[in-house]
Design a protein around this motif. Structure first.
Motif, PDB file in Angstrom:
ATOM      1  N   ALA A   1     -55.315 -83.728 -96.893  1.00  0.00           N
ATOM      2  CA  ALA A   1     -54.561 -84.968 -96.681  1.00  0.00           C
ATOM      3  C   ALA A   1     -55.083 -85.701 -95.447  1.00  0.00           C
ATOM      4  N   HIS A   2     -55.448 -84.927 -94.412  1.00  0.00           N
ATOM      5  CA  HIS A   2     -55.983 -85.509 -93.175  1.00  0.00           C
ATOM      6  C   HIS A   2     -57.290 -86.258 -93.461  1.00  0.00           C
ATOM      7  N   GLU A   3     -58.228 -85.564 -94.095  1.00  0.00           N
ATOM      8  CA  GLU A   3     -59.540 -86.184 -94.357  1.00  0.00           C
ATOM      9  C   GLU A   3     -59.397 -87.370 -95.316  1.00  0.00           C
TER      10      GLU A   3
ATOM     11  N   GLY B   1     -56.951 -89.333 -95.375  1.00  0.00           N
ATOM     12  CA  GLY B   1     -56.446 -90.436 -94.558  1.00  0.00           C
ATOM     13  C   GLY B   1     -57.606 -91.201 -93.926  1.00  0.00           C
ATOM     14  N   HIS B   2     -58.661 -90.454 -93.529  1.00  0.00           N
ATOM     15  CA  HIS B   2     -59.878 -91.123 -93.045  1.00  0.00           C
ATOM     16  C   HIS B   2     -60.498 -91.938 -94.185  1.00  0.00           C
ATOM     17  N   ALA B   3     -60.446 -91.372 -95.387  1.00  0.00           N
ATOM     18  CA  ALA B   3     -61.005 -92.098 -96.544  1.00  0.00           C
ATOM     19  C   ALA B   3     -60.211 -93.380 -96.804  1.00  0.00           C
TER      20      ALA B   3
ATOM     21  N   ALA C   1     -59.137 -94.012 -84.484  1.00  0.00           N
ATOM     22  CA  ALA C   1     -59.836 -93.291 -85.560  1.00  0.00           C
ATOM     23  C   ALA C   1     -58.947 -92.329 -86.341  1.00  0.00           C
ATOM     24  N   GLU C   2     -57.939 -91.766 -85.694  1.00  0.00           N
ATOM     25  CA  GLU C   2     -57.117 -90.772 -86.394  1.00  0.00           C
ATOM     26  C   GLU C   2     -55.839 -91.363 -86.992  1.00  0.00           C
ATOM     27  N   THR C   3     -55.738 -92.682 -87.033  1.00  0.00           N
ATOM     28  CA  THR C   3     -54.486 -93.290 -87.498  1.00  0.00           C
ATOM     29  C   THR C   3     -54.207 -92.959 -88.965  1.00  0.00           C
ATOM     30  N   GLY C   4     -55.191 -93.208 -89.822  1.00  0.00           N
ATOM     31  CA  GLY C   4     -54.988 -92.927 -91.250  1.00  0.00           C
ATOM     32  C   GLY C   4     -54.794 -91.442 -91.500  1.00  0.00           C
ATOM     33  N   SER C   5     -55.560 -90.627 -90.776  1.00  0.00           N
ATOM     34  CA  SER C   5     -55.562 -89.191 -91.058  1.00  0.00           C
ATOM     35  C   SER C   5     -54.250 -88.507 -90.654  1.00  0.00           C
ATOM     36  N   ILE C   6     -53.759 -88.794 -89.449  1.00  0.00           N
ATOM     37  CA  ILE C   6     -52.499 -88.152 -89.033  1.00  0.00           C
ATOM     38  C   ILE C   6     -51.342 -88.704 -89.866  1.00  0.00           C
TER      39      ILE C   6
HETATM   40 ZN   LIG Z   1     -59.675 -86.522 -88.173  1.00  0.00          ZN
END
Ligand SMILES: [Zn+2]
Length: 581
Positions: free
Chosen positions: A369-371, A373-375, A397-402
């Motif tokens: 789910a984290h990765e 979110g980067h996608a 950078a981590e907004t979508g992933s978290i």
């Molecule tokens: Zn990440």
């Protein structure tokens, strides 16, 4: 027809990329000083075209190696990639330097309507320029640093990697290198976790003279550069490179400081769930003893994760499903594959590729789910921005992933029925926030204390550094945790502290964590109305500063009130955790 996995073809494309970058250099180098807005615009466009043209073969040569490091062709391509990359960077290095000089002469260019799309790129260059020295001085610094201050982190890394530690496991004495013994920190056997910490820090503490010498030198070097480059404070360099400002970071850190009690409360609850009076430091990040050992198949994982994203937004859900459908997620466990997980943006294809080793445990679902979110970030950003405006800094950078992890947690909390399952889901996210939010804040305080001490002329030997670490730790944890005496040497192993020109690597993690929790809180408050706001923020890439991006959707990151939303969300999860008791 061209075979895209023909190594000969890929090599040809990489050679062509270097040739094209050199042509770009020959066309523009030495000429920027006389440019007007139109010429600057054309140069940026040409650079973006170059990136889009060669994005595919460059990504392929890098990713194929990460997927199978034992493969001979992959290694050959990766070697070619590394040389190509370094040639490309060298070829375009002139651009920022010359643009900096141009903007010094013609600052009005930044606001020229022709350059609206590239305004923020130019602003970033403009912000760095006053701290640059002459070209000759910069060259000397680079050359001297290589074997000077930059060598300390190599020493630290080599020293740490060459230490070995003796520990008894299942009645058998073993000698383990550092990289292996730290794997025991998350072992279900509590006593083994404790002994692993004891053995490691007792061993590292013995060399405190070496560690202190390295740390003192790197920190003192930074203070020298603060003066030479006329940075206002030891933090200024980090503000510039993270594209943030002092006001914002002060508000962020103040909010964390005011809310240490929330974390301490969670740690006390975690002790209860583990059947302890108090957590030992070796329990802080440990798994809960009754965690269910449930396994998920690939298809189950796909269904849960896609649904989690679809509930948020159907378009995003469709993209996430496409990532599985087009086989852009390499989840197979195999020899020679890089460990860990990552997501790589494929700009030209407006998509992404993910690598992970999927074993079907709950942690793997969170990683997926984290990765993804980067996608999601990549799908939105590459559709809206050219490559130059999609260079995401660490605060965003981590907004979508978290955010994606929280969407998954929500789904799992509904799905998983038993008390233990709920506790495991909540502990996964609470420990994540505890680590990247609270624990990292302790390191920011510690780093600041060291600069203040050095500025006052204090000599930093190992004991003195440890005392500062204990002071920062005490402020964060109060009496919620019992510490092994040798944990005073914690700072010896943290490579980041020893890396030159990488000061305050830490607070972007805190920013990211709290920012996303605040966003999630707002999503819960505003419901569907919030969805386009987050999508707009992700789609904006790096075309605006994190502060402006938040402001555009109505949030003021310079206020503690905003950051408190993130803490409130954390508190909410802590309350849910408490209810399971
Ligand atoms: Zn990440």
């Amino acid at each position: 027809m061209v075979e895209f996995d023909d190594p000969g073809y890929i090599e040809e494309r990489l050679t062509a990329a270097v040739k094209a970058a050199e042509e770009f250099r020959d066309k523009y180098r030495g000429k920027i000083a006389s440019f007007g807005a139109k010429e600057v615009f054309e140069m940026y466009e040409a650079l973006n075209d170059l990136e889009l043209q060669f994005d595919g073969p460059i990504s392929y040569s890098r990713l194929r190696y990460q997927a199978d490091m034992n493969d001979e062709i992959a290694s050959r391509l990766y070697d070619k990639f590394r040389n190509t990359y370094s040639s490309l960077m060298q070829a375009i290095a002139f651009m920022d330097l010359e643009l900096g000089a141009l903007l010094k002469e013609k600052p009005e260019l930044v606001n020229d309507p022709i350059l609206t799309e590239y305004r923020h790129s130019l602003e970033k260059i403009q912000r760095r320029t006053p701290h640059m020295l002459s070209e000759e001085e910069e060259h000397i610094i680079i050359a001297k640093d290589l074997n000077g201050v930059r060598a300390w982190s190599m020493l630290q890394g080599d020293w740490l990697a060459s230490r070995t530690f003796d520990i008894e496991i299942d009645g058998e004495m073993k000698t383990l290198p550092y990289g292996e013994i730290i794997g025991l920190y998350e072992h279900p056997d509590r006593d083994l976790r404790k002994r692993a910490h004891e053995v490691v820090y007792e061993g590292l503490g013995k060399d405190h003279i070496v560690w202190a010498s390295a740390m003192r030198s790197v920190f003192a070097d930074h203070l020298t550069m603060v003066k030479v480059r006329k940075w206002e404070s030891p933090m200024t360099q980090s503000f510039i490179s993270n594209d943030v400002d002092e006001e914002t970071i002060v508000a962020l850190l103040n909010t964390m400081e005011k809310n240490v009690g929330v974390y301490q409360n969670y740690l006390r609850l975690k002790a209860k769930v583990m059947g302890l009076d108090k957590l030992g430091n070796w329990d802080i990040d440990a798994p809960l003893p009754n965690s269910p050992e449930k396994k998920y198949s690939w298809e189950e994982s796909r269904e849960i994760v896609v649904n989690a994203y679809s509930d948020f937004d159907s378009e995003v859900g469709k993209w996430i499903d496409e990532m599985y459908e087009r086989r852009h997620i390499d989840g197979l466990v195999r020899n020679g594959k890089r460990s860990g997980a990552f997501c790589s943006t494929w700009h030209a294809g407006q998509s992404a590729y993910i690598l992970q080793s999927f074993n079907g445990i709950m942690g793997d679902l969170f990683t997926q789910a984290h990765e993804l979110g980067h996608a999601m970030h990549a799908y939105l950003g590459t559709r809206a921005q050219k490559p130059n405006n999609y260079e995401i800094g660490s605060c965003i950078a981590e907004t979508g992933s978290i955010f994606g992890e929280l969407l998954l947690a929500e789904k799992l909390l509904v799905k998983e029925g038993t008390k233990e399952e709920k506790q495991a889901v909540l502990a996964a996210i609470l420990d994540g926030f505890g680590g990247a939010g609270y624990q990292v804040t302790t390191r920011v305080w510690f780093e600041t204390m060291l600069y203040e001490a050095l500025e006052k002329g204090k000599f930093l030997d190992g004991e003195t550094i440890s005392n500062f670490w204990l002071k920062a730790r005490e402020k964060m944890y109060g009496d919620s945790v019992e510490w092994l005496p040798d944990m005073r040497w914690w700072w010896t192993m943290k490579l980041h502290f020893y890396i030159a020109n990488y000061r305050y690597y830490n607070y972007p993690y805190v920013y990211a964590q709290l920012f996303v929790y605040a966003m999630y809180r707002l999503y819960k408050e505003q419901g569907k109305e919030f969805v386009p706001k987050l999508k707009a923020l992700l789609a904006a890439g790096s075309s605006r500063s994190p502060r402006d991006l938040a402001a555009e959707i109505g949030f003021d990151v310079t206020t503690e009130e905003f950051w408190q939303k993130g803490i409130d969300q954390f508190s909410e999860f802590v309350k849910m955790f408490e209810k399971t008791l």
